[in-house]
Design a protein around this motif. Structure first.
Motif, PDB file in Angstrom:
ATOM      1  N   THR A  57       0.832  -1.202   0.000  1.00 38.76           N
ATOM      2  CA  THR A  57       0.000   0.000   0.000  1.00 38.76           C
ATOM      3  C   THR A  57       0.866   1.252   0.000  1.00 38.76           C
ATOM      4  O   THR A  57       0.400   2.333   0.298  1.00 38.76           O
ATOM      5  CB  THR A  57      -0.951   0.017   1.218  1.00 38.76           C
ATOM      6  OG1 THR A  57      -0.174   0.045   2.420  1.00 38.76           O
ATOM      7  CG2 THR A  57      -1.880  -1.189   1.210  1.00 38.76           C
ATOM      8  N   HIS A  58       2.139   1.070  -0.314  1.00 40.55           N
ATOM      9  CA  HIS A  58       3.033   2.226  -0.390  1.00 40.55           C
ATOM     10  C   HIS A  58       4.067   2.002  -1.493  1.00 40.55           C
ATOM     11  O   HIS A  58       4.267   0.875  -1.941  1.00 40.55           O
ATOM     12  CB  HIS A  58       3.731   2.480   0.947  1.00 40.55           C
ATOM     13  CG  HIS A  58       4.923   1.606   1.160  1.00 40.55           C
ATOM     14  ND1 HIS A  58       4.828   0.314   1.635  1.00 40.55           N
ATOM     15  CD2 HIS A  58       6.239   1.824   0.928  1.00 40.55           C
ATOM     16  CE1 HIS A  58       6.033  -0.210   1.697  1.00 40.55           C
ATOM     17  NE2 HIS A  58       6.907   0.686   1.282  1.00 40.55           N
ATOM     18  N   SER A  59       4.704   3.116  -1.906  1.00 40.23           N
ATOM     19  CA  SER A  59       5.814   3.051  -2.857  1.00 40.23           C
ATOM     20  C   SER A  59       6.777   4.194  -2.573  1.00 40.23           C
ATOM     21  O   SER A  59       6.362   5.335  -2.396  1.00 40.23           O
ATOM     22  CB  SER A  59       5.312   3.167  -4.303  1.00 40.23           C
ATOM     23  OG  SER A  59       6.429   3.279  -5.186  1.00 40.23           O
ATOM     24  N   SER A  60       8.050   3.877  -2.560  1.00 40.39           N
ATOM     25  CA  SER A  60       9.080   4.907  -2.394  1.00 40.39           C
ATOM     26  C   SER A  60       9.811   5.167  -3.717  1.00 40.39           C
ATOM     27  O   SER A  60      10.870   5.806  -3.726  1.00 40.39           O
ATOM     28  CB  SER A  60      10.074   4.491  -1.297  1.00 40.39           C
ATOM     29  OG  SER A  60      10.708   3.282  -1.657  1.00 40.39           O
ATOM     30  N   THR A  66       1.867 -10.593  -6.400  1.00 39.77           N
ATOM     31  CA  THR A  66       2.105  -9.273  -5.828  1.00 39.77           C
ATOM     32  C   THR A  66       0.920  -8.382  -6.144  1.00 39.77           C
ATOM     33  O   THR A  66       0.473  -8.311  -7.290  1.00 39.77           O
ATOM     34  CB  THR A  66       3.395  -8.651  -6.408  1.00 39.77           C
ATOM     35  OG1 THR A  66       4.494  -9.509  -6.112  1.00 39.77           O
ATOM     36  CG2 THR A  66       3.661  -7.275  -5.819  1.00 39.77           C
ATOM     37  N   ILE A  67       0.417  -7.692  -5.125  1.00 37.75           N
ATOM     38  CA  ILE A  67      -0.695  -6.752  -5.279  1.00 37.75           C
ATOM     39  C   ILE A  67      -0.123  -5.359  -5.038  1.00 37.75           C
ATOM     40  O   ILE A  67       0.435  -5.082  -3.975  1.00 37.75           O
ATOM     41  CB  ILE A  67      -1.821  -7.026  -4.251  1.00 37.75           C
ATOM     42  CG1 ILE A  67      -2.177  -8.520  -4.180  1.00 37.75           C
ATOM     43  CG2 ILE A  67      -3.026  -6.144  -4.529  1.00 37.75           C
ATOM     44  CD1 ILE A  67      -2.742  -9.107  -5.410  1.00 37.75           C
ATOM     45  N   MET A  68      -0.255  -4.470  -6.027  1.00 36.71           N
ATOM     46  CA  MET A  68       0.315  -3.130  -5.925  1.00 36.71           C
ATOM     47  C   MET A  68      -0.663  -2.163  -5.264  1.00 36.71           C
ATOM     48  O   MET A  68      -1.875  -2.386  -5.236  1.00 36.71           O
ATOM     49  CB  MET A  68       0.705  -2.619  -7.306  1.00 36.71           C
ATOM     50  CG  MET A  68       1.701  -3.527  -8.035  1.00 36.71           C
ATOM     51  SD  MET A  68       3.214  -3.868  -7.105  1.00 36.71           S
ATOM     52  CE  MET A  68       4.001  -2.274  -7.211  1.00 36.71           C
ATOM     53  N   MET A  69      -0.135  -1.055  -4.764  1.00 32.75           N
ATOM     54  CA  MET A  69      -0.954  -0.090  -4.019  1.00 32.75           C
ATOM     55  C   MET A  69      -2.085   0.475  -4.880  1.00 32.75           C
ATOM     56  O   MET A  69      -1.951   0.603  -6.103  1.00 32.75           O
ATOM     57  CB  MET A  69      -0.094   1.046  -3.470  1.00 32.75           C
ATOM     58  CG  MET A  69       0.464   1.982  -4.490  1.00 32.75           C
ATOM     59  SD  MET A  69       1.394   3.300  -3.649  1.00 32.75           S
ATOM     60  CE  MET A  69       1.498   4.475  -4.986  1.00 32.75           C
ATOM     61  N   ARG A 120       1.301   6.581  -0.796  1.00 32.33           N
ATOM     62  CA  ARG A 120       0.463   5.542  -0.188  1.00 32.33           C
ATOM     63  C   ARG A 120      -0.912   5.583  -0.823  1.00 32.33           C
ATOM     64  O   ARG A 120      -1.427   6.650  -1.133  1.00 32.33           O
ATOM     65  CB  ARG A 120       0.342   5.745   1.321  1.00 32.33           C
ATOM     66  CG  ARG A 120       1.680   5.641   2.030  1.00 32.33           C
ATOM     67  CD  ARG A 120       1.544   5.776   3.553  1.00 32.33           C
ATOM     68  NE  ARG A 120       2.834   5.999   4.180  1.00 32.33           N
ATOM     69  CZ  ARG A 120       3.743   5.064   4.394  1.00 32.33           C
ATOM     70  NH1 ARG A 120       3.493   3.822   4.062  1.00 32.33           N
ATOM     71  NH2 ARG A 120       4.895   5.356   4.950  1.00 32.33           N
ATOM     72  N   ALA A 121      -1.489   4.408  -1.027  1.00 35.92           N
ATOM     73  CA  ALA A 121      -2.858   4.288  -1.521  1.00 35.92           C
ATOM     74  C   ALA A 121      -3.425   2.981  -0.986  1.00 35.92           C
ATOM     75  O   ALA A 121      -2.727   1.959  -0.953  1.00 35.92           O
ATOM     76  CB  ALA A 121      -2.890   4.303  -3.048  1.00 35.92           C
ATOM     77  N   PRO A 122      -4.674   2.988  -0.556  1.00 33.43           N
ATOM     78  CA  PRO A 122      -5.233   1.789   0.063  1.00 33.43           C
ATOM     79  C   PRO A 122      -5.479   0.661  -0.935  1.00 33.43           C
ATOM     80  O   PRO A 122      -5.680   0.895  -2.127  1.00 33.43           O
ATOM     81  CB  PRO A 122      -6.557   2.286   0.661  1.00 33.43           C
ATOM     82  CG  PRO A 122      -6.906   3.488  -0.132  1.00 33.43           C
ATOM     83  CD  PRO A 122      -5.612   4.114  -0.561  1.00 33.43           C
ATOM     84  N   VAL A 123      -5.462  -0.534  -0.440  1.00 37.60           N
ATOM     85  CA  VAL A 123      -5.817  -1.744  -1.192  1.00 37.60           C
ATOM     86  C   VAL A 123      -7.036  -2.362  -0.510  1.00 37.60           C
ATOM     87  O   VAL A 123      -7.091  -2.443   0.717  1.00 37.60           O
ATOM     88  CB  VAL A 123      -4.654  -2.755  -1.225  1.00 37.60           C
ATOM     89  CG1 VAL A 123      -5.114  -4.112  -1.764  1.00 37.60           C
ATOM     90  CG2 VAL A 123      -3.496  -2.210  -2.052  1.00 37.60           C
ATOM     91  N   THR A 124      -8.004  -2.761  -1.341  1.00 36.65           N
ATOM     92  CA  THR A 124      -9.194  -3.451  -0.819  1.00 36.65           C
ATOM     93  C   THR A 124      -9.311  -4.791  -1.518  1.00 36.65           C
ATOM     94  O   THR A 124      -9.298  -4.857  -2.753  1.00 36.65           O
ATOM     95  CB  THR A 124     -10.470  -2.614  -1.065  1.00 36.65           C
ATOM     96  OG1 THR A 124     -10.318  -1.344  -0.419  1.00 36.65           O
ATOM     97  CG2 THR A 124     -11.697  -3.321  -0.515  1.00 36.65           C
TER      98      THR A 124
END
Length: 149
Positions: free
Chosen positions: A59-62, A93-96, A77-81
């Motif tokens: 739910t994040h990326s740098s 792998t599930i991306m943000m 950051r972005a939420p995952v549902t």
């Protein structure tokens, strides 16, 4: 003398899962070993899901911060549902920012970069729809989509 090793933070799902933040995880969800479950940007996982060994949910990326030499100072950051009764295959792998509907199957090794509608099987890198999930009582079928039959 042995140095203390902090290991992974304790969690109620699997001693070999790394769970970050405060994800909301529904009842009956199973989480396998060697998973990364990142709730730092907001993560909701429905009930009755199976999250296989090696799955990583972010739910994040740098990335922007890294390539800019920290000139871009933020961690995005972005939420995952993730809906109910979702099966996530090993090492997927599930991306943000992604939303996954109810009754979805994510193939082993898939990288999910976009939303997945309910009742869909996705596979590949990036993950693409390959079949529809059809459930009629105890009868479960994965019907290939026209482009993949």
């Amino acid at each position: 003398m042995t140095q203390p090793h902090p290991g992974l933070p304790e969690n109620p799902y699997n001693p070999h899962a790394w769970i970050i933040g405060e994800p909301v995880i529904g009842p009956g969800t199973w989480i396998g070993a060697f998973t990364v479950i990142d709730g730092s940007g907001g993560l909701t996982i429905g009930s009755g899901c199976d999250i296989s060994c090696g799955v990583q949910i972010y739910t994040h990326s740098s990335a922007r911060r890294c390539v800019s030499g920290r000139a871009y100072p933020h961690v995005d950051r972005a939420p995952v549902t993730i809906g109910d009764r979702v099966f996530i295959g090993a090492n997927a792998t599930i991306m943000m920012g992604v939303t996954i509907g109810d009754g979805v199957v994510i193939g082993a090794g898939a990288v999910v970069t976009k939303d997945v509608p309910a009742g869909t099987v996705v596979a590949g890198v990036p993950a693409r729809p390959v079949a529809a999930v059809e459930v009629d009582g105890t009868d479960v079928r994965f019907t290939p989509l026209a482009a993949h039959s």
